[in-house]
Motif scaffolding. Structure first.
Motif, PDB file in Angstrom:
ATOM      1  N   MET A   1     -10.652 -10.661   2.785  1.00  8.85           N
ATOM      2  CA  MET A   1     -11.020 -10.007   4.149  1.00  8.85           C
ATOM      3  C   MET A   1      -9.168  -9.337   4.725  1.00  8.85           C
ATOM      4  O   MET A   1      -9.177  -9.062   5.317  1.00  8.85           O
ATOM      5  CB  MET A   1     -11.294 -10.782   4.598  1.00  8.85           C
ATOM      6  N   MET A   2      -8.128 -10.798   4.725  1.00  5.94           N
ATOM      7  CA  MET A   2      -7.098 -10.455   4.896  1.00  5.94           C
ATOM      8  C   MET A   2      -6.148  -9.808   4.361  1.00  5.94           C
ATOM      9  O   MET A   2      -5.635  -8.773   4.766  1.00  5.94           O
ATOM     10  CB  MET A   2      -6.305 -11.778   3.870  1.00  5.94           C
ATOM     11  N   LEU A   3      -6.552  -8.445   2.889  1.00  4.68           N
ATOM     12  CA  LEU A   3      -6.072  -7.770   1.883  1.00  4.68           C
ATOM     13  C   LEU A   3      -6.677  -6.188   3.102  1.00  4.68           C
ATOM     14  O   LEU A   3      -5.992  -5.548   2.472  1.00  4.68           O
ATOM     15  CB  LEU A   3      -6.665  -8.215   0.641  1.00  4.68           C
ATOM     16  N   LEU A   4      -8.113  -6.238   3.299  1.00  5.19           N
ATOM     17  CA  LEU A   4      -8.731  -5.409   3.438  1.00  5.19           C
ATOM     18  C   LEU A   4      -8.100  -4.684   4.804  1.00  5.19           C
ATOM     19  O   LEU A   4      -7.908  -3.500   5.263  1.00  5.19           O
ATOM     20  CB  LEU A   4     -10.227  -5.658   3.536  1.00  5.19           C
ATOM     21  N   SER A   5      -8.225  -5.544   5.714  1.00  6.17           N
ATOM     22  CA  SER A   5      -7.069  -6.166   7.356  1.00  6.17           C
ATOM     23  C   SER A   5      -5.625  -4.992   6.611  1.00  6.17           C
ATOM     24  O   SER A   5      -5.243  -4.638   7.825  1.00  6.17           O
ATOM     25  CB  SER A   5      -7.588  -7.138   7.549  1.00  6.17           C
ATOM     26  N   GLY A   6      -5.009  -5.554   6.056  1.00  3.52           N
ATOM     27  CA  GLY A   6      -3.559  -4.521   5.586  1.00  3.52           C
ATOM     28  C   GLY A   6      -3.951  -3.582   5.430  1.00  3.52           C
ATOM     29  O   GLY A   6      -3.226  -2.613   5.722  1.00  3.52           O
ATOM     30  N   VAL A   7      -5.413  -3.227   4.421  1.00  2.00           N
ATOM     31  CA  VAL A   7      -5.339  -1.542   3.692  1.00  2.00           C
ATOM     32  C   VAL A   7      -5.572  -0.804   5.128  1.00  2.00           C
ATOM     33  O   VAL A   7      -5.031  -0.106   5.594  1.00  2.00           O
ATOM     34  CB  VAL A   7      -6.472  -1.829   2.324  1.00  2.00           C
ATOM     35  N   MET A   8      -6.165  -1.591   5.980  1.00  2.00           N
ATOM     36  CA  MET A   8      -7.206  -0.980   7.412  1.00  2.00           C
ATOM     37  C   MET A   8      -6.122  -0.304   8.236  1.00  2.00           C
ATOM     38  O   MET A   8      -5.971   0.826   9.089  1.00  2.00           O
ATOM     39  CB  MET A   8      -8.682  -1.716   7.542  1.00  2.00           C
TER      40      MET A   8
ATOM     41  N   CYS B   1       0.568  -0.929  -0.256  1.00  2.00           N
ATOM     42  CA  CYS B   1      -0.329  -0.057   0.023  1.00  2.00           C
ATOM     43  C   CYS B   1       0.908   1.149  -0.063  1.00  2.00           C
ATOM     44  O   CYS B   1       0.595   2.468  -0.114  1.00  2.00           O
ATOM     45  CB  CYS B   1      -0.971   0.644   0.979  1.00  2.00           C
ATOM     46  N   LEU B   2       2.268   1.320   0.666  1.00  2.00           N
ATOM     47  CA  LEU B   2       2.589   2.544   1.262  1.00  2.00           C
ATOM     48  C   LEU B   2       3.496   2.796  -0.765  1.00  2.00           C
ATOM     49  O   LEU B   2       3.462   3.856  -0.697  1.00  2.00           O
ATOM     50  CB  LEU B   2       4.044   2.389   1.750  1.00  2.00           C
ATOM     51  N   TYR B   3       4.051   1.763  -1.137  1.00  4.03           N
ATOM     52  CA  TYR B   3       4.103   1.353  -2.428  1.00  4.03           C
ATOM     53  C   TYR B   3       3.691   2.344  -3.663  1.00  4.03           C
ATOM     54  O   TYR B   3       4.016   3.499  -4.289  1.00  4.03           O
ATOM     55  CB  TYR B   3       5.074   0.312  -2.304  1.00  4.03           C
ATOM     56  N   LEU B   4       2.142   1.638  -3.451  1.00  8.13           N
ATOM     57  CA  LEU B   4       1.554   2.191  -4.193  1.00  8.13           C
ATOM     58  C   LEU B   4       0.736   4.036  -4.049  1.00  8.13           C
ATOM     59  O   LEU B   4       0.977   4.778  -4.943  1.00  8.13           O
ATOM     60  CB  LEU B   4       0.068   1.353  -4.729  1.00  8.13           C
TER      61      LEU B   4
END
Length: 360
Positions: free
Chosen positions: A266-273, A75-78
């Motif tokens: 769900m895993m992706l969403l938790s990381g984004v959050m 996320c931080l890379y993007l």
């Protein structure tokens, strides 16, 4: 009275940008606070779902936390790539990695790993309703560690607030233990004590993380996002041997829903959050103040506890609720006390040059 009203209007006007009215400023503040509450509460419930839900049933909490760190790095890379094109994301630094800086920040990252791992493990064993009490000793560890590491003393008023927090924590553990004895469906007593252990460990790591962050922040030119980037990257590498050591690789490989798109969403969403909560936290502090942010966090914790109890249809005793009041009230009072002490210290520091000039 009139002077106080004028001062309050002036302070409120200061929060507004030159291009917006006072009412627009209030709307912006309300929107940011609402965003903080929404993201924070949603993240806690989502993590609880991933870690302890009967639907997921993946006994690999370290792998889940590792995945969140990897998602955070991505996320931080993007964000660093699109930040130059979008004005509200221009604070994200360029994604440049220095191996020497990674090594220098390793002590902080090790504490960061402990903090997020113990936080998730506490949430796994105690659930959302008791989560705030379970890891409520952060303030206590902060007072102790700042005294033993930095040599900063604590006032009697602050110690009194800490006493309320400790009393609420002990009462809460006792009441939760009684509640589980009467309603085993809500969890076991052994799970409670595991959760309390991880909650105490998380509290210690949160306090250490705050001290270490202040110490290591100059290495990244004071940029918190750059620090988070290195922390997530280091944490991803540090979690790998832990995942192997605790046998979670085998658990993950044999997981029946490993190919499920819903699980990975769900895993992706938790990381984004995880990245989103850092962003809205900084935004809330920026549009209000550190004191208002802490008050907002305390109020959010109250709402989160009530939502969890209602959502899971749990019955809690009056003393159980009183323990939450002691913890949250003590935490809020501590925030106000420290704010007052900082204001007094600042006023004394500003008055010192004037007194020296008058003597001269």
């Amino acid at each position: 009275m009139a002077q106080g009203k004028e001062r309050g209007q002036a302070n409120a006007t200061d929060m507004a940008t030159p291009s917006e009215t006072l009412s627009q400023s209030y709307v912006r503040i309300a929107f940011v606070v609402a965003a903080y509450w929404t993201v924070s509460i949603s993240m806690v419930f989502l993590n609880s779902y991933l870690l302890s839900s009967e639907d997921v049933k993946l006994e690999a909490p370290l792998f889940i936390t590792f995945s969140q760190c990897v998602t955070g790095v991505c996320c931080l890379y993007l964000l660093s790539k699109i930040g130059s094109r979008l004005s509200f994301l221009d604070e994200f630094p360029a994604f440049e990695i220095s191996t020497s800086l990674m090594m220098q920040l390793l002590p902080l990252s090790a504490v960061f790993v402990g903090m997020i791992a113990f936080n998730n493990l506490c949430l796994k064993y105690v659930g959302v309703a008791f989560y705030n009490v379970g890891r409520s000793l952060t303030t206590i560890f902060n007072v102790m560690l700042t005294y033993f590491i930095l040599g900063n003393p604590t006032s009697r008023s602050a110690v009194l607030c800490c006493s309320a927090i400790i009393g609420g924590f002990l009462l809460g553990v006792k009441q939760e233990d009684k509640s589980l004895s009467k309603s085993p469906a809500q969890g076991s007593n052994s799970d409670l004590f595991m959760g309390v252990f991880f909650g105490i460990s998380a509290s210690c790591c949160v306090a250490l993380n705050a001290i270490f962050t202040k110490k290591f922040l100059p290495l990244v030119d004071g940029n918190l996002w750059r620090l988070q980037m290195y922390n997530n990257l280091n944490a991803s590498l540090l979690f790998l041997p832990l995942v192997f050591f605790f046998g979670e690789v085998t658990v993950v490989m044999n997981y029946p829903h490993l190919s499920s798109a819903g699980f990975w969403a769900m895993m992706l969403l938790s990381g984004v959050m995880g990245v989103a909560i850092a962003y809205v936290t900084g935004l809330q502090i920026r549009v209000t103040s550190p004191l208002t942010h802490n008050v907002s966090g305390t109020a959010k914790a109250c709402a989160q506890t009530v939502i969890a109890v209602v959502f899971h249809s749990q019955y809690k005793t009056v003393l159980w609720w009183f323990s939450n009041v002691l913890v949250l009230g003590g935490s809020a009072a501590y925030t106000f006390v420290k704010q007052k002490e900082m204001q007094v210290a600042r006023a004394q520091a500003e008055a010192m040059p004037t007194s020296l000039e008058s003597k001269g």
